[in-house]
Design a protein around this motif. Structure first.
Motif, PDB file in Angstrom:
ATOM      1  N   VAL A 191      37.948  26.110 -26.799  1.00  0.00           N
ATOM      2  CA  VAL A 191      37.204  27.357 -26.954  1.00  0.00           C
ATOM      3  C   VAL A 191      36.467  27.300 -28.281  1.00  0.00           C
ATOM      4  N   VAL A 192      35.156  27.598 -28.274  1.00  0.00           N
ATOM      5  CA  VAL A 192      34.329  27.523 -29.472  1.00  0.00           C
ATOM      6  C   VAL A 192      33.473  28.770 -29.592  1.00  0.00           C
ATOM      7  N   ALA A 193      32.967  29.027 -30.804  1.00  0.00           N
ATOM      8  CA  ALA A 193      32.017  30.117 -31.044  1.00  0.00           C
ATOM      9  C   ALA A 193      30.600  29.575 -30.928  1.00  0.00           C
ATOM     10  N   LEU A 194      29.732  30.275 -30.224  1.00  0.00           N
ATOM     11  CA  LEU A 194      28.381  29.803 -29.974  1.00  0.00           C
ATOM     12  C   LEU A 194      27.476  29.987 -31.196  1.00  0.00           C
ATOM     13  N   SER A 195      26.640  28.977 -31.440  1.00  0.00           N
ATOM     14  CA  SER A 195      25.627  29.088 -32.480  1.00  0.00           C
ATOM     15  C   SER A 195      24.547  30.074 -32.043  1.00  0.00           C
ATOM     16  N   THR A 196      23.711  30.479 -32.986  1.00  0.00           N
ATOM     17  CA  THR A 196      22.629  31.414 -32.666  1.00  0.00           C
ATOM     18  C   THR A 196      21.695  30.842 -31.604  1.00  0.00           C
ATOM     19  N   ARG A 197      21.363  29.547 -31.730  1.00  0.00           N
ATOM     20  CA  ARG A 197      20.449  28.916 -30.777  1.00  0.00           C
ATOM     21  C   ARG A 197      21.063  28.859 -29.387  1.00  0.00           C
ATOM     22  N   ASP A 198      22.304  28.377 -29.288  1.00  0.00           N
ATOM     23  CA  ASP A 198      22.948  28.254 -27.981  1.00  0.00           C
ATOM     24  C   ASP A 198      23.190  29.623 -27.350  1.00  0.00           C
ATOM     25  N   GLN A 203      21.899  33.783 -23.411  1.00  0.00           N
ATOM     26  CA  GLN A 203      21.680  35.235 -23.358  1.00  0.00           C
ATOM     27  C   GLN A 203      22.957  36.028 -23.650  1.00  0.00           C
ATOM     28  N   VAL A 204      23.651  35.610 -24.708  1.00  0.00           N
ATOM     29  CA  VAL A 204      24.815  36.347 -25.192  1.00  0.00           C
ATOM     30  C   VAL A 204      24.680  36.499 -26.701  1.00  0.00           C
ATOM     31  N   GLU A 205      25.581  37.261 -27.316  1.00  0.00           N
ATOM     32  CA  GLU A 205      25.522  37.492 -28.756  1.00  0.00           C
ATOM     33  C   GLU A 205      25.948  36.239 -29.524  1.00  0.00           C
TER      34      GLU A 205
END
Length: 243
Positions: A191-198, A203-205
């Motif tokens: 489980v990872v936190a998404l970067s701004t680009r990804d 289409q998520v925060e």
């Protein structure tokens, strides 16, 4: 050897659409129309055989039913492979979405070649200077983006892979067409936190959590042939193990 127009002599006993179907099927068999490539349009075939587009469409319909041809809206008709007699192999994104009665779509974000380098050379058993084919894709279900995928495969393992339209055929289908299908795969979850680009592409925060999936696929001989890394949102996606 390709048939010439003069070979179109099915005779009075054979309907014209069956003669055309036979010729197109022969051209697929002898490689005139290679697997993964588009066949001539209905307009071009009707001109070649001096007949109507409806007759050509009837001819191609039978090959679609047999799995030899796949129609793609807005693109044309492509040479595929029949599924009859094939044993179960790992399936790609399109296959499992269709099995769940969804509508899959794939947007190719980038397609490049790069040297393998030491890590991938060791993984695939190739030289460090050998080229890897790198494909980055955005996968959607019913129009909603659900996963980002980065795939790396050795170019030398899949002759002709650059000629296959991977927006039409799945990668696993493409590997089969290039003569080296996937037999099994090993997967690692996190489980990872998404970067701004990804996050923007999905289409998520930014900072939203996503399921990461690292997958190593093998051929029948147990040789690694593909390394993939995907980020999956919780939207319309999940994960199931089968033992």
């Amino acid at each position: 050897m390709a048939h010439m127009v003069g070979d179109f002599d099915g005779g009075a006993s054979e309907p014209r659409y069956l003669s055309i179907r036979r010729i197109v099927k022969d051209r697929i068999a002898d490689g005139t129309y290679p697997v993964g490539a588009a066949i001539p349009s209905e307009h071009e075939l009707s001109a070649e055989f001096a007949t109507t587009r409806l007759t050509v469409r009837n001819a191609i319909d039978g090959l679609v039913s047999q799995g030899l041809i796949r129609r793609v809206q807005g693109k044309g008709a492509y040479v595929s492979r029949a599924d009859e007699g094939r044993r179960a192999h790992p399936s790609g994104f399109r296959a499992w979405v269709k099995a769940a009665h969804g509508a899959p779509s794939v947007r190719q974000l980038s397609k490049t070649k790069r040297p393998a380098g030491p890590w991938y050379a060791d993984l695939f058993g190739i030289d460090e200077d050998d080229e890897l084919y790198s494909i980055r894709r955005l996968n959607s279900i019913d129009g909603a983006p659900v996963s980002l995928e980065q795939v790396l495969v050795p170019v030398k393992f899949f002759p002709g892979i650059e000629e296959v339209d991977v927006s039409v055929f799945s990668l696993y289908e493409t590997y089969e067409m290039c003569g080296r299908g996937v037999a099994f795969a090993q997967e690692k979850l996190d489980v990872v936190a998404l970067s701004t680009r990804d996050a923007g592409l999905l289409q998520v925060e930014p900072g939203s959590l996503a399921l990461s999936l690292e997958c190593l696929s093998f051929d029948d001989g147990g040789c690694p042939v593909e390394h993939a890394y995907a980020l999956n949102t919780g939207r319309r996606s999940g994960y199931t193990y089968e033992y």
